[in-house]
Every structure is written in C-alpha cells, then in structure tokens.
Design a protein around this motif. Structure first.
Motif, mmCIF file in Angstrom:
data_model
loop_
_atom_site.group_PDB
_atom_site.id
_atom_site.type_symbol
_atom_site.label_atom_id
_atom_site.label_comp_id
_atom_site.label_asym_id
_atom_site.label_seq_id
_atom_site.Cartn_x
_atom_site.Cartn_y
_atom_site.Cartn_z
ATOM 1 N N ALA A 304 -7.364 -25.084 53.233
ATOM 2 C CA ALA A 304 -8.381 -24.800 54.491
ATOM 3 C C ALA A 304 -9.664 -23.880 52.788
ATOM 4 N N ALA A 305 -8.789 -23.141 52.812
ATOM 5 C CA ALA A 305 -9.425 -22.186 51.526
ATOM 6 C C ALA A 305 -9.929 -22.854 50.547
ATOM 7 N N GLY A 306 -9.800 -24.184 50.573
ATOM 8 C CA GLY A 306 -10.721 -24.759 49.061
ATOM 9 C C GLY A 306 -9.813 -25.438 47.960
ATOM 10 N N ILE A 307 -8.020 -24.386 47.758
ATOM 11 C CA ILE A 307 -7.157 -24.051 46.982
ATOM 12 C C ILE A 307 -5.779 -25.284 47.017
ATOM 13 N N ARG A 308 -5.414 -26.099 45.902
ATOM 14 C CA ARG A 308 -4.878 -27.004 46.208
ATOM 15 C C ARG A 308 -2.970 -26.303 45.521
ATOM 16 N N ALA A 309 -2.400 -26.681 46.843
ATOM 17 C CA ALA A 309 -1.078 -26.436 46.312
ATOM 18 C C ALA A 309 -0.259 -27.416 47.063
#
Length: 355
Positions: A304-309
């Motif tokens: 949701a914060a634009g960080i792929r995990a």
C-alpha cells in the motif's frame, strides 16, 4: 602477499582482528555489542530505556556528485539504525576532508546532508571537521547515528526466531544497479537502451529502508510481529539473509527464484562481467524475520506504500542448516560471499575505460 580484499571485513578477519579488543566491559549496559552481521549496538541507558547506535563512512563519490553522495550517506546511516525498530533521532558527523576539497564543495555537501537528515527527523548533535594529508575521495569521514526508545521495542539482525518467514523488500542488487547506471551512463544506455538506462538510474532513489522499517515496526515487534531486521549491504540479499541466520544462531532455507530481480538489474549485472545480483551490493533492500501468521499482512502494508515485498523463505532451528533452493530443486549452501562481486566489477569497468 596478496592485498586484503576491499569492502567489509570477513567474519574470520573481524573475529581475529577486532572482536578480541573492544575496551572495557559494560555488562548490563551493552546489550548488543560489535558482531559481524549486526547493524546496530543496543545500549541500556536507563531502566527500561535503550539506545540503538550505528556508524558508517561518509562518502563523496565524484561520479555521483556532491548532493547525491551526501543524501546517500544519510540514507545508509539511517537505514542501519532503523533496523532496530526505533526512530532515528541524532547524528554525530566527523569530516576528515581531502586537502583539495574547497569550502564551496564542503558547503554544498553539508547543506545536502542537512536536508536529508531533516527529512529523516535526525538532528546533528556534534562532530568534528578538518582537512588532513592522506585523505582523499571517496571516503571523507564517518557518521554515527542514534535512536532511543523502550527496552521492549527493539530488534536487530540477531533476534530472528525459528519458524519466522523471511521477507525481502524491493529486490536484489538495488545499490549495484543504481550506482552503476549513474557512474557508467553510456554503458547502461548501450546495454539497456535509453528507457532501461533511465529506469536503472532511478533505482538510486530506492536507497534507504527507513520507510519500510517504520511500517514493519508499526506491525509490532517481537512476539506476533517482526522479530528481526537487517539492511542488505555488501554481500547482497543472500549475504544479508546468511548474516541474519548466523547472528541469530539459526538455520534458514531460501528460494532463489522468490527473490525479486528486476529485468534491468539482471541485464546490467550480466553486462558487468556476469556479476551475481543475489550477492551484489544490496542497500535499499530490507530483510525481515516475521511471524508467518503476519507475513502476508506485512506485504499488504508495504504494498500500500508502494514497496514490493516477497516472502523468500523461512528461518529454521540450527540443525536444519542454511540452504538456498535453486530453480532446479538442488540445495546449495547459504553463506556470506567471500567478497561482494560489485567491487571487482566496478574496478574492472573503470580500468577498461567504461563510461
């Protein structure tokens, strides 16, 4: 006798040369001291209160430019201290400047460092500045950064637990990609084309893991949340996972194909003498040990914060050993690389006159 390898000391060198000589013991105050593969020291400052402390070089890489180098130095310091789960708060800056570095360059560097630290919420609390013979680029000094907080709210790379899911943010070789594309722009365009070269150069902006470390800490630390964090640096993502397992006294199993590698990273690493992206300079990627029941929730929060995990494996009891599952199903040993391939690739490209 061969010259020692560049980059961080190996565990063997650290254990032989540094670890036996650490000054006075402070039992009950130094909760986590100097250890290979551990980003931060944890000090008890008062009953129920701790301070996380880290140190790193301050760099000025001429090919990157003054402002970008200062921003990078701030990100690297803050990323290490943020892996404690506590908020970066204070910095001490020690400038050991090359004699040829003029006041205008120093002012530009300091102003850029100020902006980066202010954005992170970090105050400079002290330091030292001077010019000295024998100093040169790319290292112009060192910084120390600190965070404070409750004693039950910190983690580090040595606090992973058996059964934890291993999560990696962003992907492999973030730093190697961003730096090489900026330092060797003509090579990047030749290999990747104009659009690909711009994409690779933009990866430089992904340095730093403070944002994802904050989001992870907000999920909760220790029981039922995030039990350990480690900033991938030299040795890349696989090196960071191996260091976390080693520091925590655990086994681990990692699926190589589960670790994200962007197409531009893969192509750039191939062009730079077949550099292995999984063990190449990885600043910008955060490795987390997470309660498996909360790993998907963490992925959602980061996404949701634009960080792929990506969930790339799990930590195990030590008797299981440390393994990488290869694409063909074979298991190979998971261990920190003897040397990060980035340094040799960078040096060879410079010697070859690449631009």
């Amino acid at each position: 006798m061969a010259a020692p390898p560049l980059g961080k000391l190996s565990r063997q060198a650290f254990d032989a040369l540094i670890a036996p000589h650490l000054g006075a013991a402070r039992p009950g105050q130094v909760l986590v001291g100097p250890r290979h593969g551990v980003d931060v020291a944890i000090l008890r400052t008062a009953p129920g209160q701790v301070m996380a402390v880290t140190a790193d070089p301050l760099s000025l890489i001429p090919e990157l430019g003054v402002e970008a180098s200062a921003w990078l130095s701030a990100q690297l310091l803050a990323s290490d201290v943020a892996t404690s789960g506590l908020e970066p708060a204070f910095a001490v800056v020690d400038y050991n400047l090359p004699p040829q570095m003029d006041d205008e360059t120093l002012a530009r560097y300091q102003q850029a460092l100020h902006r980066a630290l202010a954005d992170l919420g970090v105050a400079v609390a002290g330091g030292h500045t001077g010019r000295y013979p024998g100093c040169d680029y790319t290292i112009i000094g060192a910084g120390v950064m600190m965070a404070t907080g409750p004693e039950d709210r910190w983690v580090c790379s040595a606090t992973a637990r058996p059964g934890d899911a291993c999560v990696v943010t962003k992907g492999a070789a973030v730093a190697a990609t961003g730096i090489l594309a900026r330092v060797f722009p003509e090579t990047a365009r030749r290999v990747l084309g104009d659009e690909g070269a711009r994409e690779a150069a933009a990866v430089f902006g992904q340095f730093g893991v403070v944002k994802e470390a904050r989001l992870a800490a907000a999920l909760g630390v220790r029981g039922g949340g995030v039990s350990a964090m480690h900033d991938a640096t030299e040795g890349g993502v696989l090196g960071a996972i191996a260091e976390m397992a080693e520091a925590s006294g655990l086994g681990a199993v990692v699926e190589r194909e589960a670790i994200p590698v962007s197409p531009v990273t893969r192509e750039l690493c191939r062009a730079f003498f077949g550099m292995d992206p999984y063990t190449a300079l990885g600043e910008g990627a955060l490795v987390l040990a997470v309660d498996p029941a909360r790993a998907a929730e963490l992925q959602t929060r980061l996404g949701a914060a634009g960080i792929r995990a990506a969930i790339v494996g799990r930590f195990e009891a030590p008797e299981h050993g440390r393994w990488v599952v290869e694409p063909d199903g074979r298991k190979t040993l998971l261990a920190p690389p003897a040397a990060d391939p980035y340094w040799a690739a960078y040096a060879r490209a410079r010697e070859s006159g690449w631009r």
